[in-house]
Scaffold this active site. Structure first.
Site, short mmCIF file in Angstrom:
data_model
loop_
_atom_site.label_atom_id
_atom_site.label_comp_id
_atom_site.label_asym_id
_atom_site.label_seq_id
_atom_site.Cartn_x
_atom_site.Cartn_y
_atom_site.Cartn_z
N ASP A 531 0.86 -1.18 0.00
CA ASP A 531 0.00 0.00 0.00
C ASP A 531 0.89 1.24 0.00
O ASP A 531 2.02 1.19 0.51
CB ASP A 531 -0.89 -0.01 1.24
N ASP A 735 -1.13 -0.48 6.42
CA ASP A 735 -1.09 0.15 7.75
C ASP A 735 -2.05 -0.51 8.73
O ASP A 735 -2.14 -0.08 9.88
CB ASP A 735 -1.37 1.65 7.66
#
Length: 850
Positions: A531, A735
Site C-alpha cells: 500500500d 497500515d
C-alpha cells in the site's frame, strides 16, 4: 455461547507422543473447538466455548490422560467478609473468572484462596469479581507472574535432573568397574558379553582382576554381584523413577511414549541381571556365563538424564526473548492520589491515574504526557536506536526508559492491555501455535513407539531363533538396544524449538509474528503488494519545497518570510496541510505572528490579517480561478504537481509570494527495501487510492513499475484475490487500518504499526516500527527458520531410520559386533539435544541490513 482461549502449562511430557496424547484428550473434551499442544514449551493452547466447558474440565481431561497441569495459588483479604450471611456469592463470582479453578473463602479469617492457571487471569479481574459482589479487597492482590513461575519451574527441573544424573553417573562408574572384574569370571569363556562395550571392557577387567589378586586380595564374585545390585536399585527407584511412573501412567491410559521405551529397556536389562545375580545356576546349567548389565542400566539412565538436563537448559534459552520482554516491566509506579504522591505496585495502576516518571526510570504504563518533556529510549520495543523526543500530548509506551527530564503521564492502558503486554501475549501465542510442517512429525510420533516396540520384539525373536549361541544373550541385547536408541523426542522438538527461537528473535527486531504457520507461509511468498499511504510514505503530509517569487527590484522573497506568513495564518486551521506547514515552521525555528480576522474558505484555503497584511494560503485551482499573476511560479507549481505533490499558493496583499509544496513524504527506508526485495526475486507492486499521476510519481521515486492507482479499500481485496489466482501466494503490506480486508485475504498480511497503535488483530505479521526494512528482515528470518526446521526433521528421521536397524544388529554379519545399549543411550540423548542446539543457532540471526 462465547469463545474463550486459555493456555495451560502441561507437566510430565517427555516426548512428542506425550504432546499428541494430551492434544487428543483436550480435543475430545466437550465444548473444545481446537487444541494445540507444544512439546517444546510444555503448553497447550485451547479454544473453547465457555458456556459448555471451563478450566476445571480442561485440567481434568489433562489429568485423565496421565499428565499434570501447572497451577498457582493466591491468598488475599476481603474487608468485612465476616459480616456477610454467606460467602457463597463471592466464591461463585470468583469461580466465573476465566482461568480460576477453585475458590475457598474463610469468613472467620476474612481470607480468600484462589487456585488458577498462571497467566490466564489478572489481579484486576479477581478484584473486579470481588467488587461485583459488594465486597472490597483489603490489600492489593499479587498474582503470580507466569514468566517468573516458568523460570522457577525450569530451575527446579534442572536442579532435580542434576542430582539424579549425579547419582546415576557415580553408580555407573562403580558398576562399570565391578562389571569389568566380573566379566572374565572363574572358568568362564573369554568375551562372554556379546555387546560392543562388553567386548571392550573384558580385557581391561581381566588385567584389573589380576592386579588386585597379585596383592593378595581375594575377590568373591557373589559379593560383588550383590553389591552391584544394591547400588543399582537406588538409581532405578530414584534417578529412573520418572521413566517408570510415566510408562505405568501410559499403560493405564493405553498409550505409549518415550518413557515406555526407556522403562522397558532398562527394566529388561535389570531383570536379566537380577536373575544372573540371585540364580546364576540357571545360566550355568545352560552353558552360559551369568553376565550382568548393571552398569548398562545405570549408564543408560545417566546418559538420558544428562541429555534431558542439557536439553532443559537449551530449551530455557529458547524462551530468552519472552523473559527479556517480561524484564522490561516496571515493578512499581509513582502516582498522584489523594493530593499527594505514593508509590504503588504497577498492577494497582488504573487508567486515568497520573503517573510521575523521573529521569532514568522505566515508564510503567502506556499513556499520554500531561506535562514535562524528555527523550525516551524505545529501543527495547521498537528497535529505534536513538531516544525519541516526547512532550505534552505525545504518547509513551510502558517498558520504555525516560532518559532525561521528568514527566507526568496519564495512564491510558495498563497491565496486559499495554503495548508491551500485547507484544508478550502475541509472542506467547505464536510460540504455542504449530506450523503445518510439523504435521508429518506429529503423525509419525503418534505411531512411533508402537512401531519401535514391534521392531524390538521382532529383533528379539530373530536373534533367538536364528542368532549364534548364546542366542538368549544376543536377543536380549538387541531388544534393549532397539528400545533405547529410538528417539521420538527429536521429532517432537524439530519444529517447535525453531519456531520458539525465531518468534522471539523476530520480536527483538520489532517484528511480531502470530505463529509458526505464518513464518512458513511467508517463506513461500514470491509476490508482495505494498500500500502507498502509510507504508511507502510516512502517512502524513509534510512540506517538501518552498519556491518564492521575485520582487519588483529583482530580489527574491525569503523562504523564511513566506513560511512565517503561511504558518501564522494556518495556526488557526485544522486542515492536515496546516499541521504540515506549522511543523515545517517549528523545525526551521520560525516565529509565528498573531493572526486576526481569520476565515476558512471551504475547499479553497484560508485567509487572515498578519502584521497588517492580508495573507491567504489557497489551492492552485483557486489561484487560477482568481486569475492571480504567478509568473514563473506557475511552471514551478505544475512541475511539483507532476511529481505527485500538492502546491499551495501563499498570497500576500493579493500578490503571489510563494508556492509551498506539500506531500506525503516517502520513507527513507522505502527505496532500499524495494531494491532488496527485487534482488531477492520478489515481484513488487504498489496499490494506492490516490490519483494515477500521484501514485506513478511515488512509484518512480522508489523503483516500482507495477502500479494500481485510484483503488477503493474494498477493491484492494479483489486485487489480492486476483493476484493469488494469477501468481500464487501473496503478501500484502499495509497500515492495518483501511487495508484490513486485503491483509486478511492475503496469504500473509503484514501491518505496519507505530508507537502504541499496534494492529495485532489485523495481520499475520506486525511491524512495530514504521521502518519498511523490517519486511525484508521478516522474510529472511522466515526462510532461515524453515531451513533450520527442515534440517532438524531430516536429522531426526535419518537418525531413527539408520539407528534402529543398527541397534537391531544388521551390521553384525559384517563387523561381528552388536551395538551396546550404553552407546545407544548416548546416541539417543545426543539426537534430541542436537535438534535444540541447531534451533538455537537462530538466536544469532542477523538481517542483511547488518
Amino acid at each position: 455461547m462465547a469463545d474463550a482461549r486459555i493456555v495451560l502449562p502441561i507437566e510430565g511430557m517427555s516426548c512428542a507422543a506425550c504432546a499428541r496424547t494430551v492434544q487428543e484428550a483436550l480435543s475430545g473434551t466437550a465444548g473444545v473447538r481446537s487444541a494445540s499442544v507444544n512439546y517444546a514449551t510444555a503448553k497447550a493452547a485451547v479454544d473453547y466455548d465457555d458456556a459448555r466447558t471451563g478450566a476445571v474440565d480442561l485440567i481434568h481431561s489433562v489429568r485423565q490422560a496421565g499428565y499434570g497441569c501447572g497451577t498457582a495459588t493466591v491468598v488475599f483479604p476481603v474487608a468485612e467478609l465476616h459480616y456477610a450471611s454467606s460467602a457463597a456469592p463471592l466464591e461463585t463470582a470468583l469461580s466465573r473468572v476465566p482461568g480460576v479453578i477453585r475458590v475457598s473463602a474463610n469468613q472467620a479469617t476474612e481470607m480468600v484462596t484462589v487456585d488458577y492457571v498462571p497467566g490466564s487471569t489478572t489481579a484486576d479481574a479477581l478484584e473486579g469479581a470481588v467488587r461485583a459482589t459488594g465486597f472490597r479487597v483489603a490489600a492489593p492482590i499479587a498474582a503470580e507472574d507466569p514468566v517468573e513461575r516458568e523460570r522457577l519451574v525450569r530451575r527446579r527441573e534442572t536442579r532435580a535432573l542434576t542430582w539424579k544424573f549425579t547419582l546415576a553417573a557415580v553408580v555407573a562408574v562403580l558398576a562399570m568397574v565391578g562389571s569389568m572384574v566380573l566379566l572374565p569370571g572363574h572358568g568362564a569363556a573369554s568375551f562372554s558379553r556379546v555387546d560392543l562395550i562388553g567386548r571392550l571392557l573384558t580385557p581391561l577387567g581381566a588385567r584389573l582382576r589380576d592386579a588386585v589378586e597379585v596383592r593378595g586380595y581375594v575377590l568373591v564374585d557373589e559379593w560383588i554381584r550383590l553389591g552391584l545390585l544394591a547400588i543399582t536399585i537406588p538409581v532405578l527407584l530414584w534417578s529412573g523413577r520418572q521413566f517408570f511412573l510415566g510408562a505405568w501412567s501410559g499403560f493405564r491410559h493405553r498409550t505409549a511414549d518415550m518413557n515406555t521405551l526407556i522403562a522397558v529397556g532398562t527394566g529388561a536389562a535389570f531383570l536379566y541381571s537380577l536373575v544372573a545375580t540371585i540364580a546364576p545356576g540357571i545360566f550355568t546349567r545352560a552353558g552360559l556365563h551369568p553376565d550382568l548389565y548393571y552398569e548398562a542400566v545405570s549408564t543408560i539412565i545417566a546418559l538420558i538424564l544428562l541429555g534431558r538436563l542439557l536439553e532443559a537448559r537449551a530449551k530455557g534459552q529458547t524462551s530468552e526473548a519472552i523473559r527479556r520482554l517480561a524484564g522490561l516491566r516496571a515493578k512499581t509506579a509513582l502516582v498522584r492520589r489523594d493530593g499527594g504522591e505514593q508509590e504503588i505496585a504497577v498492577e494497582a495502576v488504573v487508567p486515568g491515574d497520573e503517573v510521575v516518571v523521573r529521569a532514568g526510570e522505566r515508564i510503567p504504563v502506556d499513556g499520554v504526557v500531561l506535562s514535562g518533556a524528555s527523550a525516551v529510549d524505545e529501543s527495547m520495543l521498537t528497535g529505534e536506536p536513538l531516544p525519541v523526543s516526547r512532550r505534552e500530548g505525545d504518547e509513551v509506551m510502558g517498558g520504555t526508559v525516560n532518559t532525561t527530564g521528568s514527566m507526568v503521564v496519564r495512564a491510558t492502558r495498563v497491565g496486559k492491555d499495554t503495548a508491551l503486554g500485547q507484544i508478550m501475549r502475541l509472542v506467547e501465542d505464536a510460540q504455542t501455535a504449530k506450523a503445518p510442517v510439523q504435521r508429518l512429525a506429529d503423525t509419525v510420533a503418534g505411531v512411533f513407539v508402537p512401531i519401535v516396540l514391534a521392531i524390538a520384539i521382532a529383533a528379539f525373536v530373530a536373534w533367538f531363533d536364528f542368532g549364534p549361541s548364546p542366542a538368549i544373550v544376543f536377543a536380549s541385547v538387541a531388544f534393549v538396544t532397539v528400545l533405547i536408541i529410538a528417539c521420538p523426542c527429536a521429532l517432537g522438538l524439530a519444529t517447535p524449538t525453531a519456531i520458539l527461537v525465531a518468534t522471539g528473535r523476530a520480536a527483538e527486531h520489532g517484528i511480531l509474528v502470530r505463529g509458526g504457520d505464518r513464518l512458513e507461509r511467508l517463506s513461500r511468498v514470491r509476490t508482495i503488494l505494498l500500500d502507498k499511504t502509510g507504508t511507502i510514505t510516512e502517512g502524513k503530509p509534510s512540506v517538501t519545497h518552498i519556491v518564492t517569487a521575485k520582487r519588483m527590484d529583482g530580489s527574491a522573497v525569503l523562504a523564511a518570510d513566506a513560511l512565517r506568513w503561511a504558518a501564522s495564518v494556518e495556526q488557526r486551521s485544522e486542515h492536515p496541510f496546516a499541521r504540515a506547514i506549522l511543523e515545517a515552521a517549528a523545525e526551521k525555528g520560525v516565529t509565528l505572528l498573531p493572526v486576526e480576522r481569520f476565515a476558512a474558505m471551504e475547499g479553497r484555503g484560508v485567509r487572515g490579517t498578519v502584521d497588517r497584511r492580508i495573507v491567504e494560503v489557497i489551492s492552485l485551482r483557486h489561484a487560477r480561478e482568481r486569475s492571480l499573476e504567478m509568473g514563473s511560479l506557475a511552471r514551478d507549481a505544475e512541475r511539483l504537481q507532476g511529481q505527485g505533490r500538492t502546491p499551495v499558493i501563499v498570497v500576500v496583499n493579493n500578490t503571489v509570494h510563494a508556492v509551498v509544496a506539500v506531500a506525503d513524504a516517502i520513507k527513507p527506508s522505502a527505496k532500499p527495501t524495494i531494491r532488496r526485495l527485487r534482488d531477492l526475486g520478489f515481484a513488487v507492486s504498489m496499490i494506492s487510492g490516490d490519483s494515477e499521476r500521484g501514485a506513478q510519481a511515488v512509484a518512480r521515486d522508489v523503483g516500482i513499475t507495477d502500479v494500481i492507482a485510484e483503488v477503493l479499500p474494498s477493491q484492494k481485496l479483489e486485487i489480492v484475490r486476483a493476484r493469488q489466482r494469477e501468481v500464487g501466494p501473496v503478501a500484502m503490506v499495509g497500515d492495518g487500518l483501511n487495508d484490513a480486508p486485503a491483509l486478511a485475504q492475503a496469504d500473509v498480511g503484514i501491518a505496519i504499526g507505530t508507537g502504541t497503535d499496534i494492529a495485532l488483530e489485523a495481520s499475520d505479521v506486525t511491524l512495530i516500527r514504521g521502518d519498511l526494512r523490517a519486511v525484508v528482515t521478516a522474510i529472511e528470518l522466515s526462510r532461515r527458520t524453515l531451513r533450520t526446521i527442515r534440517l532438524n526433521l531430516v536429522w531426526a528421521f535419518c537418525y531413527n531410520v539408520v539407528g534402529i536397524p543398527i541397534a537391531a544388529g544388521v551390521l553384525y554379519p559384517v563387523t561381528g559386533l552388536l551395538l551396546s545399549p550404553v552407546i545407544a543411550s548416548a546416541a539417543m540423548a545426543w539426537s534430541s539435544l542436537s535438534v535444540v542446539l541447531n534451533s538455537l543457532t537462530l538466536r544469532r540471526f542477523t538481517p542483511s541490513w547488518g
